[in-house]
Motif scaffolding. Structure first.
Motif, PDB file in Angstrom:
ATOM      1  N   SER A  78       0.836  -1.209   0.000  1.00 51.86           N
ATOM      2  CA  SER A  78       0.000   0.000   0.000  1.00 51.86           C
ATOM      3  C   SER A  78       0.865   1.251   0.000  1.00 51.86           C
ATOM      4  O   SER A  78       0.557   2.232  -0.685  1.00 51.86           O
ATOM      5  N   ARG A  87       0.859   6.636  -7.211  1.00 49.26           N
ATOM      6  CA  ARG A  87      -0.427   7.200  -7.624  1.00 49.26           C
ATOM      7  C   ARG A  87      -0.322   8.698  -7.877  1.00 49.26           C
ATOM      8  O   ARG A  87       0.289   9.435  -7.114  1.00 49.26           O
ATOM      9  N   ASP A 147      -2.773  10.981  -7.821  1.00 48.28           N
ATOM     10  CA  ASP A 147      -3.543  11.828  -6.905  1.00 48.28           C
ATOM     11  C   ASP A 147      -2.889  11.965  -5.527  1.00 48.28           C
ATOM     12  O   ASP A 147      -3.305  12.795  -4.733  1.00 48.28           O
ATOM     13  N   PHE A 203     -10.786  12.941   2.767  1.00 49.96           N
ATOM     14  CA  PHE A 203     -11.142  12.107   1.620  1.00 49.96           C
ATOM     15  C   PHE A 203      -9.967  11.235   1.177  1.00 49.96           C
ATOM     16  O   PHE A 203     -10.156  10.138   0.647  1.00 49.96           O
ATOM     17  N   GLN A 204      -8.737  11.701   1.428  1.00 50.66           N
ATOM     18  CA  GLN A 204      -7.566  10.894   1.105  1.00 50.66           C
ATOM     19  C   GLN A 204      -7.481   9.665   2.017  1.00 50.66           C
ATOM     20  O   GLN A 204      -7.052   8.600   1.588  1.00 50.66           O
ATOM     21  N   GLN A 260      -9.676   7.059   0.571  1.00 50.81           N
ATOM     22  CA  GLN A 260      -9.014   6.413  -0.563  1.00 50.81           C
ATOM     23  C   GLN A 260      -7.938   5.452  -0.074  1.00 50.81           C
ATOM     24  O   GLN A 260      -7.759   4.362  -0.630  1.00 50.81           O
ATOM     25  N   ASP A 316      -9.407   2.206   1.015  1.00 51.26           N
ATOM     26  CA  ASP A 316      -9.716   1.357  -0.135  1.00 51.26           C
ATOM     27  C   ASP A 316      -8.453   0.707  -0.700  1.00 51.26           C
ATOM     28  O   ASP A 316      -8.474  -0.460  -1.105  1.00 51.26           O
ATOM     29  N   ILE A 317      -7.355   1.455  -0.740  1.00 49.29           N
ATOM     30  CA  ILE A 317      -6.077   0.899  -1.208  1.00 49.29           C
ATOM     31  C   ILE A 317      -5.656  -0.254  -0.298  1.00 49.29           C
ATOM     32  O   ILE A 317      -5.255  -1.325  -0.773  1.00 49.29           O
TER      33      ILE A 317
END
Length: 161
Positions: free
Chosen positions: A22, A29, A31, A54-55, A58, A61-62
């Motif tokens: 991760s 990535r 973003d 919000f990061q 994300q 999810d990663i």
């Protein structure tokens, strides 16, 4: 008499590999370019930190994606609340080892209510199931695997004939 144990454990080596993967994915990535975001592992607790809330979502999810690639069930992960300190946001994800007593009692009750001819007993952080026939034990395994109310990953070990 045939028996087996129901356990719920997370492979810590695979967890470490998922966290490392991760971190590597964050570096590549687009973003997350020029963003301070990291995963860190301490025992069975993964700490995620980033510059925005919000990061963090994300990043979760990663982490889930990498856990799935490494064969670690993400249902064992319990996330805490997001903490805002200064200019960073952080969140901890705990990975639970063993079966809690309420969940173990729920498994024993579920097996008794199913009328399968097996006996279940709680032994520390695992549940031992014994029965006269191997088919009854396999039916008990299928019942525990298919139960949606438990929502926890289970493994079956120590199968004795």
């Amino acid at each position: 008499m045939p028996s087996f144990d129901i356990i719920s454990e997370v492979d810590t080596v695979e967890l470490k590999n998922a966290v490392d993967n991760s971190n590597r994915e964050l570096d590549t990535r687009f973003d997350f370019r020029n963003v301070e975001a990291t995963f860190s592992l301490d025992k069975e607790i993964v700490k995620m930190s980033a510059e925005a809330e919000f990061q963090l979502l994300q990043m979760r999810d990663i982490l889930r994606g990498n856990l799935a690639k490494r064969g670690v069930d993400a249902r064992a992960m319990e996330t805490k609340n997001i903490v805002h300190t200064g200019k960073t946001y952080s969140q901890e994800a705990m990975f639970k080892q063993g079966i809690d007593t309420p969940v173990a009692k729920q498994i024993v009750k579920m097996l008794k209510d199913s009328k399968i001819k097996v006996q279940a007993s709680i032994q520390g952080d695992k549940v031992r199931v014994t029965g006269k026939k191997r088919d009854d034990l396999q039916a008990a395994m299928a019942l525990v695997r298919g139960s949606e109310e438990l929502d926890k990953p289970f493994q079956f070990e120590n199968f004795r004939d």
